[in-house]
Enzyme design. Sequence first.
Site, PDB file in Angstrom:
ATOM      1  N   CYS A   1      45.136 -41.270 -63.888  1.00 41.84           N
ATOM      2  CA  CYS A   1      46.011 -41.496 -62.738  1.00 41.84           C
ATOM      3  C   CYS A   1      45.753 -42.827 -62.036  1.00 41.84           C
ATOM      4  O   CYS A   1      46.504 -43.206 -61.142  1.00 41.84           O
ATOM      5  CB  CYS A   1      45.865 -40.340 -61.759  1.00 41.84           C
ATOM      6  SG  CYS A   1      46.157 -38.743 -62.535  1.00 41.84           S
TER       7      CYS A   1
ATOM      8  N   HIS B   1      45.077 -41.332 -52.264  1.00 49.35           N
ATOM      9  CA  HIS B   1      45.388 -40.642 -53.516  1.00 49.35           C
ATOM     10  C   HIS B   1      45.991 -39.287 -53.181  1.00 49.35           C
ATOM     11  O   HIS B   1      47.001 -38.902 -53.758  1.00 49.35           O
ATOM     12  CB  HIS B   1      44.116 -40.506 -54.358  1.00 49.35           C
ATOM     13  CG  HIS B   1      44.351 -39.978 -55.728  1.00 49.35           C
ATOM     14  ND1 HIS B   1      45.229 -40.573 -56.614  1.00 49.35           N
ATOM     15  CD2 HIS B   1      43.837 -38.891 -56.379  1.00 49.35           C
ATOM     16  CE1 HIS B   1      45.235 -39.895 -57.750  1.00 49.35           C
ATOM     17  NE2 HIS B   1      44.410 -38.866 -57.627  1.00 49.35           N
TER      18      HIS B   1
ATOM     19  N   GLU C   1      38.097 -37.568 -50.636  1.00 46.03           N
ATOM     20  CA  GLU C   1      38.655 -38.870 -50.270  1.00 46.03           C
ATOM     21  C   GLU C   1      38.489 -39.142 -48.780  1.00 46.03           C
ATOM     22  O   GLU C   1      38.190 -40.275 -48.379  1.00 46.03           O
ATOM     23  CB  GLU C   1      40.129 -38.956 -50.670  1.00 46.03           C
ATOM     24  CG  GLU C   1      40.717 -40.336 -50.445  1.00 46.03           C
ATOM     25  CD  GLU C   1      42.094 -40.517 -51.051  1.00 46.03           C
ATOM     26  OE1 GLU C   1      42.583 -41.667 -51.063  1.00 46.03           O
ATOM     27  OE2 GLU C   1      42.687 -39.509 -51.516  1.00 46.03           O
TER      28      GLU C   1
ATOM     29  N   LYS D   1      52.477 -38.735 -52.074  1.00 45.11           N
ATOM     30  CA  LYS D   1      52.611 -37.709 -53.116  1.00 45.11           C
ATOM     31  C   LYS D   1      53.169 -36.402 -52.551  1.00 45.11           C
ATOM     32  O   LYS D   1      53.664 -35.562 -53.310  1.00 45.11           O
ATOM     33  CB  LYS D   1      51.266 -37.446 -53.784  1.00 45.11           C
ATOM     34  CG  LYS D   1      50.782 -38.546 -54.717  1.00 45.11           C
ATOM     35  CD  LYS D   1      49.500 -38.131 -55.431  1.00 45.11           C
ATOM     36  CE  LYS D   1      48.985 -39.228 -56.355  1.00 45.11           C
ATOM     37  NZ  LYS D   1      48.420 -40.368 -55.620  1.00 45.11           N
TER      38      LYS D   1
ATOM     39  N   HIS E   1      52.986 -36.070 -58.071  1.00 45.04           N
ATOM     40  CA  HIS E   1      51.974 -36.925 -58.678  1.00 45.04           C
ATOM     41  C   HIS E   1      52.499 -37.484 -59.992  1.00 45.04           C
ATOM     42  O   HIS E   1      52.663 -36.759 -60.961  1.00 45.04           O
ATOM     43  CB  HIS E   1      50.700 -36.120 -58.905  1.00 45.04           C
ATOM     44  CG  HIS E   1      49.505 -36.939 -59.270  1.00 45.04           C
ATOM     45  ND1 HIS E   1      49.575 -38.299 -59.523  1.00 45.04           N
ATOM     46  CD2 HIS E   1      48.194 -36.596 -59.428  1.00 45.04           C
ATOM     47  CE1 HIS E   1      48.369 -38.748 -59.823  1.00 45.04           C
ATOM     48  NE2 HIS E   1      47.518 -37.739 -59.769  1.00 45.04           N
TER      49      HIS E   1
ATOM     50  N   PHE F   1      41.251 -38.612 -63.680  1.00 40.64           N
ATOM     51  CA  PHE F   1      40.324 -37.793 -64.449  1.00 40.64           C
ATOM     52  C   PHE F   1      39.401 -38.698 -65.259  1.00 40.64           C
ATOM     53  O   PHE F   1      39.835 -39.694 -65.838  1.00 40.64           O
ATOM     54  CB  PHE F   1      41.087 -36.882 -65.411  1.00 40.64           C
ATOM     55  CG  PHE F   1      41.747 -35.691 -64.769  1.00 40.64           C
ATOM     56  CD1 PHE F   1      41.555 -35.385 -63.435  1.00 40.64           C
ATOM     57  CD2 PHE F   1      42.562 -34.854 -65.515  1.00 40.64           C
ATOM     58  CE1 PHE F   1      42.161 -34.278 -62.851  1.00 40.64           C
ATOM     59  CE2 PHE F   1      43.167 -33.748 -64.951  1.00 40.64           C
ATOM     60  CZ  PHE F   1      42.979 -33.455 -63.615  1.00 40.64           C
TER      61      PHE F   1
END
Length: 416
Positions: A165, A305, A316, A337, A342, A403
């Site tokens: 991502c 994010h 975060e 998002k 996403h 990831f």
Amino acid sequence: MQLKRVVITGLGALTPIGNNVDSFWQALLNGKSGAAPIKQFDSSLFKTQFACELKDFNIEDHMDRKEARKLDQFAQYALVSATQAVEDSKLLDSNPNKDRIGVVWGSGIGGLKTFQDEAQNFFAGDGTPRINPFFIPKMIADIASGHISIKYGFRGPNYVTVSACASSTNAIIDAFNLIRLGKADAIVTGGSEAAVNQMGIGGFNALKALSTRNDSPETASRPFDLDRDGFVLGEGAGALILEELTHALNRGANIYAEVAGGGMSGDAYHMTAPHPEGIGARNTMLAALEDAEIKPTDIDYVNVHGTSTPLGDIAEIKAIEAVFGDHSYKLNISSTKSMTGHLLGAAGAIEAIACVLSVQNDVVPPTINHFTDDPELDPKLNFTFNKAQKRIVNIAISNTFGFGGHNTSVIVRKYK
């Protein structure tokens, strides 16, 4: 050596809430959700039956049907958004040296639908390997930058970054570095993804990463809400034209904003979970600030994010508090998002565009779908819940994490 300044002179967006930059931006400001029941396939047997799909999009409005069949959806989306950005920039009007114009793209997965369809066709047959001759060139992630360069004849640096991502933010940072080091005059950068298919939904369901709020798709992406239960998968693309400042000025280009710096880091912790204290996220923001030669107190807006996962959102915010200290309370924080879903490898591109437009227009898009405060999050932080907020935005930072523990941050500021 004296590093060159890099500015943004063109934008393109193909998103679940708008098929061009203007409609995308207006939908963000209006707090529009792109989530709805899946239309591309029968999802009735899946744990998650909704996604943020593109709306009213037909590839044949953009290219010949025969040509479109040679491209996976992610490459189609790349071409559409890149075309918007190139046309917006008017880069070709000045007859530039195409040897010094490159394409650095990002995609986390590439041609997943192509792989799914070809495998399905093979195993449904008699075992005879009747494979589409376009199977490999449709599937490989790097083909997106190849198609963009072929269309325009851009012969500068050309490749695709793959970091889950974080992919398209990595692409933007690479493009930024290539230009400021003098390796190119301009670069088409961004990212695209097309994972709303059986293997995409099924794979993320198996990881327990997706929201299963099938009774209310439009409220399923709820970053920082107590009842968040996973992210909503999206699809689409975002493109930016990065250009060396003098090159842009010499041709009279419209300048949206300046790229100030970028940071990258690794969690070195877990395949899919973030470091619980947000160490990687902290390090990438600190690296970006150092690269931009600015202080934490210079930042006005953080596009987080913010995927709407129980662990990720907390980590975060811990990182933001560690980096910004007391200035955390003066920041606007928002997760777009909550509206777009996403977009995986394309997330960083459309979120960088949101930051550029926030800097240009002095308004912060909201984090929608906030209903219940999470007691683990400081209520004094400004998450820009549910409504856009007007404020001076001189400098914004966009975070994307992937990831594998890949972390990236890019900083944009008003051009002066």
